[in-house]
Design a protein around this motif. Sequence first.
Motif, PDB file in Angstrom:
ATOM      1  N   ALA A  82      31.685 135.064 -25.213  1.00 31.36           N
ATOM      2  CA  ALA A  82      32.000 135.781 -23.847  1.00 31.36           C
ATOM      3  C   ALA A  82      31.047 136.714 -23.325  1.00 31.36           C
ATOM      4  O   ALA A  82      30.474 136.893 -22.414  1.00 31.36           O
ATOM      5  N   LEU A  83      30.632 137.552 -24.490  1.00 33.27           N
ATOM      6  CA  LEU A  83      29.294 138.443 -24.230  1.00 33.27           C
ATOM      7  C   LEU A  83      28.186 137.364 -23.684  1.00 33.27           C
ATOM      8  O   LEU A  83      27.446 137.932 -22.652  1.00 33.27           O
ATOM      9  N   VAL A  84      27.604 136.492 -24.211  1.00 36.01           N
ATOM     10  CA  VAL A  84      26.531 135.820 -23.930  1.00 36.01           C
ATOM     11  C   VAL A  84      26.773 135.108 -22.439  1.00 36.01           C
ATOM     12  O   VAL A  84      25.860 135.310 -21.657  1.00 36.01           O
ATOM     13  N   VAL A  85      27.971 134.515 -22.125  1.00 38.03           N
ATOM     14  CA  VAL A  85      28.047 133.985 -20.942  1.00 38.03           C
ATOM     15  C   VAL A  85      28.098 135.076 -19.766  1.00 38.03           C
ATOM     16  O   VAL A  85      27.408 134.725 -18.792  1.00 38.03           O
ATOM     17  N   ILE A  86      28.683 136.134 -20.119  1.00 37.67           N
ATOM     18  CA  ILE A  86      28.634 137.109 -18.972  1.00 37.67           C
ATOM     19  C   ILE A  86      27.207 137.563 -18.763  1.00 37.67           C
ATOM     20  O   ILE A  86      26.908 137.921 -17.427  1.00 37.67           O
ATOM     21  N   GLY A  87      26.400 137.975 -20.048  1.00 39.19           N
ATOM     22  CA  GLY A  87      24.906 138.243 -19.724  1.00 39.19           C
ATOM     23  C   GLY A  87      24.210 137.307 -18.985  1.00 39.19           C
ATOM     24  O   GLY A  87      23.350 137.605 -18.036  1.00 39.19           O
ATOM     25  N   ILE A  88      24.405 135.831 -19.233  1.00 42.84           N
ATOM     26  CA  ILE A  88      23.717 134.791 -18.342  1.00 42.84           C
ATOM     27  C   ILE A  88      24.181 135.001 -17.067  1.00 42.84           C
ATOM     28  O   ILE A  88      23.027 134.798 -16.094  1.00 42.84           O
ATOM     29  N   CYS A  89      25.339 135.032 -16.739  1.00 42.65           N
ATOM     30  CA  CYS A  89      26.030 134.981 -15.146  1.00 42.65           C
ATOM     31  C   CYS A  89      25.248 136.082 -14.438  1.00 42.65           C
ATOM     32  O   CYS A  89      24.960 135.974 -13.355  1.00 42.65           O
ATOM     33  N   VAL A  90      25.198 137.070 -15.164  1.00 45.40           N
ATOM     34  CA  VAL A  90      24.428 138.364 -14.447  1.00 45.40           C
ATOM     35  C   VAL A  90      23.025 138.079 -14.177  1.00 45.40           C
ATOM     36  O   VAL A  90      22.445 138.348 -12.993  1.00 45.40           O
TER      37      VAL A  90
END
Length: 882
Positions: free
Chosen positions: A250-258
């Motif tokens: 979840a943390l990695v995906v949110i970072g990439i989406c930002v």
Amino acid sequence: MSNPAPWHQRETQELLTEQAVDPSQGLSQDEVSRRLERFGANALQSQTRRGPWRLLLAQFSDFMVLVLLVAAVISGLIGDLVDTIAILVIVLLNAVIGFVQSWRADRAMAALQVLATAQAQVLRDGQLQTVPSPALVPGDIVLLEAGNQVPADMRLIDIAQLQVDESALTGESVTVAKQTHVLPSNSSKALGDQLNMVFKGTTVSLGRARGLVLATGMATELGKVAKLLDQDDRSTPLQNRLAAFGKRLALVVIGICVIIFVAGVWRGEAPLLMALTAISLAVAAIPEALPAVVTVLLALGAKRMVAVHALVRRLPSVETLGSVTTICSDKTGTLTQNKMFAEQLWVQGAAWLPGAPDPTPEVLEALRAAALCNDARHNPNDNSAEAWQGDPTETALVLVAHGAGLDKTQLETELPRVQELPFDSDRKRMTTLHRSGERFVGYTKGAPESVLACCDAQWATDGAQPLDSQAVIHQANTLAAQGLRVLALARRDFASLPEGETLAGVESQLQFLGLIALIDPPREEAAAAVRDCISAGITPVMITGDHPATARAIAQRLGIVTDDQAEVLTGQDLADLDDAALLARVAKVRVYARVDPAQKIRIVQALQASGEIVSMTGDGVNDAPALKRADIGVAMGLGGTDVAREASSMVLLDDNFATIVAAVREGRRIFDNIRKFIRYAMTGNSGEIWTLFLAPLLLLPIPLQPIHILWVNLVTDGLPGLALATEPAERGVMQRPPRAPDESLFANGMWQHILGVGLLIAALCLGVQYWALSTGHAHWQTMVFTVLTLSQMVHVMAIRSERDALWTQGLGSNKPLLGAVLLTFLLQMATIYVPVLNPIFKTQPLSLMELGICLGAAAVVGIVVELEKAWRRRSARRHAIA
């Protein structure tokens, strides 16, 4: 002030004085009321449990669940109600499963309380009364007789042929003959060795007694078991892995989406479009189908296991068995049959095996003694030879005599019993006198050293022979060292019925007949199951309350240990070891004997502390705490207690230890399929993320619309992912060692595969996009959309095995998956070629050439994965040769 000696090492009168009670009168009713207020009811208590609403709300506190709920809200805001509903259904399903699991400890405690509730005969104010066992207090004088459940922990005052079945509490397979004498100060503190005590929850199988209540309720040994049960459940390895995986993902995906949102806006894309794209990618990249796939996998596995007589009470336990590195098993009733059988008869220096043809007259006379000096009775409602009731040892003696053609009922008609000297713990023998025509014959059985002390000759058909007592004792010790229970048999003729003769006179000048050795034998299938466990890299460990010699003998027969000098760690040894010393020993010890419930938990905890995933099997009350503390507790369904079943994660419906092997195989298959789904889903998601992330860096337009991302997420993570649940077990699944307890979900090259194949999918998508843009094909976005979908379908077919080629497995070996892939292909074609769907999905019909390029690009993924598997096979062969 020093602590007083244990109760079994103190004089009865001292304890009566301490409790301020007259054994002939009992307590007064007023004193009972005062003590009941002081000590509380003689019942088992449990800690206050959270109410149902708090339990239900607790199921929504997991980080991954919160992320999924946020994803559901976002999906609803962008109009994707299908995803919203799917996510909410998944979350609710997992909440219900977790809620149901939270009641397991309460049910185990309820089963213990039922076990502990009985009526008791108690002496109060000089009158015998019947009271509920919860009304007992320390100091009460209680009367026991055959069939009674012992209502509290008691010191015995006087007894008559008292034998108690303590197997549920201690694991002993043989009923225990009790005594009243004080035991020496250096005597064992193991429950099975406290011969002048009886304990709550055990059962009187023979005789009667009067006892002084010393402990009630939670202060009893059964209460200590209840305290050990009152603990939180451990998370399974799968739950730990998925929780850690979900948080990181979840943390990695949110970072990439930002980053994608910022990069898109920086290049000049519309902020609203980039916001929708980033949100859609976040929803798609988090595999919300993972909990559903895991649940389906576990449910299907549980259903398959019912067919092999294993009932799963806690779904994650199906997978846990696939991780097990050590199986700790109780002996009695689990590895053994919990029935005594005669192993051999030793007569005149030679062994006779039960069932051997043409027994000699000397063997027949010894068996006649075994059948007649015996209180077993035939069940009148059962005409079979095996339908005998009584002490397990005595029923075994009747059956071995019957096998040699001696029927106890007929013998009692021919040689009716006219007198008896019952067994007691002082003499350690029993004698019966029988009429034989005008004369009488006496038969004696008992402990070898006790019977031999009364013998002065050896019986034979041609007259008495000299007796070599030392040779007999040596043989008895040899048999006992093999874990056998040894009894001696003797006889004496009388011209007339002894009257007024002293006890010593009747049991003197006996003629020795032979030794008979008995054992609770291993289950026939248990040895094969142990071999299968060892071949699968799983270490079997026996933990029992039985005698060390018996434990070692059974362990040798089963193959748990191979050396007759193998170390057996006893309960007394454990008591002398601190936790650090025990941690250093558990890696080598395979047999533990004479252990109590708290020590079983110590062993399990030490194994877990050394990095083992521990399964504990058992059937008695004494096993329940360890069953609950283990990573997976496996209870016996036929012969087990309700307490053990309620404390366990899985129940063997046929009490067959071999069923565990089938469960381990199923657990390994399930975990393999979970890994395959994660490999499949995360590779696809990785491809989507890289495609959207790299396009702006390569100065290409945003290659996908939000609807494209959500559609790919729906059709690829749905049916194909769920269909992986039915994938058969891979070849050699039981010939490889268990996974390391701390092994990551991404071990064995999986993260490299996800990254590498994800980049390959992105390269193919962006390559097709670049080619279409450079050659003037207006359908470039539809082509990228199609390549992304179809490449994942090729990928899911290719990863069905980590090593075997697809053509080796066959396309039809997983028909549900093949059907899901074909359906997804048809749905994708519908979004392209059905006119009414083009505006909805923002697609355009592709030409034959364009579709061919998309299919060719997707096929590259399958070729690369097959090359990877070929490399794995070649590496495995090189490793095997080395």
